[in-house]
Design an enzyme around this catalytic site. Structure first.
Site, PDB file in Angstrom:
ATOM      1  N   GLU A   1      -5.345  -5.305   2.420  1.00 43.88           N
ATOM      2  CA  GLU A   1      -6.616  -6.019   2.508  1.00 43.88           C
ATOM      3  C   GLU A   1      -6.316  -7.414   3.050  1.00 43.88           C
ATOM      4  O   GLU A   1      -5.281  -7.992   2.723  1.00 43.88           O
ATOM      5  CB  GLU A   1      -7.302  -6.176   1.144  1.00 43.88           C
TER       6      GLU A   1
ATOM      7  N   GLU B   1      -3.241  -2.688  -7.215  1.00 40.60           N
ATOM      8  CA  GLU B   1      -3.211  -3.875  -8.080  1.00 40.60           C
ATOM      9  C   GLU B   1      -3.172  -3.500  -9.565  1.00 40.60           C
ATOM     10  O   GLU B   1      -3.854  -4.112 -10.389  1.00 40.60           O
ATOM     11  CB  GLU B   1      -4.408  -4.780  -7.800  1.00 40.60           C
TER      12      GLU B   1
END
EC number: 2.4.1.-
Length: 555
Positions: free
Chosen positions: A275, A176
């Protein structure tokens, strides 16, 4: 977990450690975890040829802010490396086995520690590891990105420490880093990290372990990010998405999963959920598992990893570690276990895959076009960090900085001041324009030392007073030694000759190669406004010490 369960867990740990001591670190076979390889956009078992689906969970213990604050720097790392602590990993493996996972995602390890026992124990249960190369304090910063020698050394050390394990499934070069449209310029640095990590693996006689990226699910950037990491000459080997669209008892149609699956159909590399597990509803029912491994999604997605094993303040855990270091199962654990047990994705063999069609060609993907305020990641990437070049700065620069440690705010303060006095373009790295300064790949201390040395020379320094009053600022006696034409640093010296000072008669001396700390006054705010000579004060002791060195007394 009750006392009886804790007792049995302790017995398991003790037995395993005894087996390790009696048989050596290679006492456990890796037969249950043959290496996983990538063909086209699928993972395959390298021995059986069966498609491999990730059925995993994130596994990382964190230190709390309070714990770190109270420790006052006593910990070696800001994170806990459970894979280097057999007491932790061997306690948890029976519970991971109960969950039915085949993969762990680990966000940070200490490459100086041994991971043999834990990795072999995981292998014995058929479990693989997906590992992030960065760690909390050494990573690519999305707001001020850099791909430098310090970060690259971290990545290389992790690769060297972990690549011998057959159950090492892959490495993440970033997580990210770009997380919305305001920092897309950080992505070229991650892509450079992927390039250099893959190149390092290739030239270090390591097994060809894939290197990929883990992104978030931001609506404005997800399409461009997905294309960017598989376009051009440098490509990720796999692509993970941290996906939290499905909450509670959502459905394939209402969650956004249908749209994401359609968007990634035909994606040229393996894609999976790095995730998943929205926690707006607790306990989490994990009903998304049946969709992820069902017929509608399994032809596109290679599985996923639930977030996460340990319960922390963010309330995403499936177990809680009690005061006795035992494991207490939470309701989320039972739900995830039930859903994983039902998951039975219908895959394809490697032979069938190759027979059905040629693997998708990555080269066919076009890079996203630059659009101001929307997508600003240039196709031109930073160069591979040059450790030798940057090390030369330590030898030839007159003023040098050592790490500030806990006083990290000084970096921004000193860069702001120095770059108002000298031209800092040679250390700037711009992912928007694709312009990267000659020394932008050096460590933050080396870059700051370069600018400080420029100011030292600009003000016509004729002594050994560096223009910052800080215990971490040194005058570099090594810089006084003349370079020979054979020196590996001569080219670096020549490239900065016009911006650094010729030390004149100092080069005739032969000082010690040690470094000398000077008590030099940091310019006041009034002095900073003046571009001319800045007055500096030193103690009488330091003046005497300098005189002694110049006279050769300390040779």
């Amino acid at each position: 977990m009750n006392k009886k369960q804790n007792f049995y867990a302790a017995i398991i740990v003790a037995i395993f450690l005894c087996l390790q001591l009696s048989h050596g670190s290679s006492g456990v076979s890796f037969e249950k975890t043959p290496a996983i390889k990538i063909v086209g956009n699928k993972f395959f078992d390298s021995e059986s040829g069966e498609q491999f689906f990730i059925k995993g969970i994130a596994y990382q213990l964190q230190r709390s802010e309070e714990e770190l604050s109270n420790a006052n720097g006593a910990f070696e790392t800001s994170y806990i490396d459970a894979l280097a602590d057999p007491k932790i990993c061997l306690r948890d493996i029976p519970f991971l086995k109960m969950l039915g996972v085949n993969t762990l995602r680990v966000y940070a390890i200490d490459p100086t520690k041994s991971h043999d026992i834990c990795m072999e124990a995981l292998s014995a249960e058929g479990m693989y590891v997906l590992l992030d190369l960065s760690e909390p304090d050494i990573s690519i910063n999305r707001e001020n990105p850099s791909w430098d020698v310090h970060i690259f050394e971290r990545y290389k050390s992790v690769i060297d420490a972990m690549s011998s394990f057959p159950n090492l499934l892959g490495y993440f070069a970033g997580n990210e880093v770009t997380n919305d449209h305001t920092n897309t310029f950080a992505s070229p640095f991650v892509k450079a990290a992927i390039r250099d990590a893959k190149e390092y693996i290739s030239h270090s006689n390591h097994r060809k372990i894939p290197v990929g990226y883990s992104t978030n699910d931001d609506a404005m950037t997800r399409d461009n990010l997905a294309r960017y990491f598989v376009c051009g000459d440098v490509k990720a080997d796999f692509y993970g998405i941290n996906m939290y669209e499905w909450c509670g008892y959502s459905t394939y149609g209402t969650s956004g999963y249908r749209e994401r699956t359609k968007e990634f159909e035909g994606y040229p590399i393996p894609v999976f959920f790095s995730e998943f597990g929205c926690n707006l509803v607790r306990p989490r029912p994990f009903t998304e598992v049946s969709a992820l491994y069902g017929n509608k999604m399994s032809s596109v997605w290679s599985g996923g990893l639930a977030y996460m094993y340990f319960e922390e303040e963010n309330e995403y855990g499936v177990v809680k570690i009690n005061d006795n270091d035992g494991v207490d199962i939470l309701p989320d654990f039972k739900n995830l276990k039930k859903e994983f047990a039902k998951a039975d994705p219908k895959g394809i063999t490697e032979e069938e895959y190759l027979t059905a069609k040629e693997p998708t060609e990555v080269e066919s993907v076009e890079c996203p076009h630059i659009a101001v305020g929307v997508w600003e990641a240039n196709e031109k990437l930073p160069e591979t960090p040059d450790r030798s070049k940057c090390a030369c700065l330590d030898e030839i620069l007159p003023c040098e900085i050592v790490p500030f440690g806990a006083e990290s705010g000084k970096y921004e303060e000193y860069f702001s001041y120095l770059c108002s006095k000298v031209d800092c373009s040679d250390i700037l790295a711009n992912g928007k324009t694709g312009e990267y300064g000659e020394f932008s790949d050096c460590s933050v201390e080396q870059k700051l030392s370069l600018q400080l040395s420029k100011l030292y020379c600009k003000i016509g320094a004729n002594d050994r007073h560096c223009p910052l009053n800080d215990k971490n600022v040194y005058f570099n006696l090594e810089s006084l030694q003349p370079l020979t034409s054979e020196s590996i640093c001569k080219n670096v010296f020549d490239s900065i000759r016009n911006i650094t000072y010729n030390h004149g008669d100092y080069s005739k001396s032969n000082p010690s190669r040690s470094k000398e700390s000077l008590n030099v006054k940091y310019p006041s705010s009034e002095e900073r406004e003046n571009d001319g000579t800045i007055a500096f004060k030193t103690s009488g002791f330091v003046i005497l010490l300098i005189s002694m060195i110049a006279a050769g007394i300390l040779l």
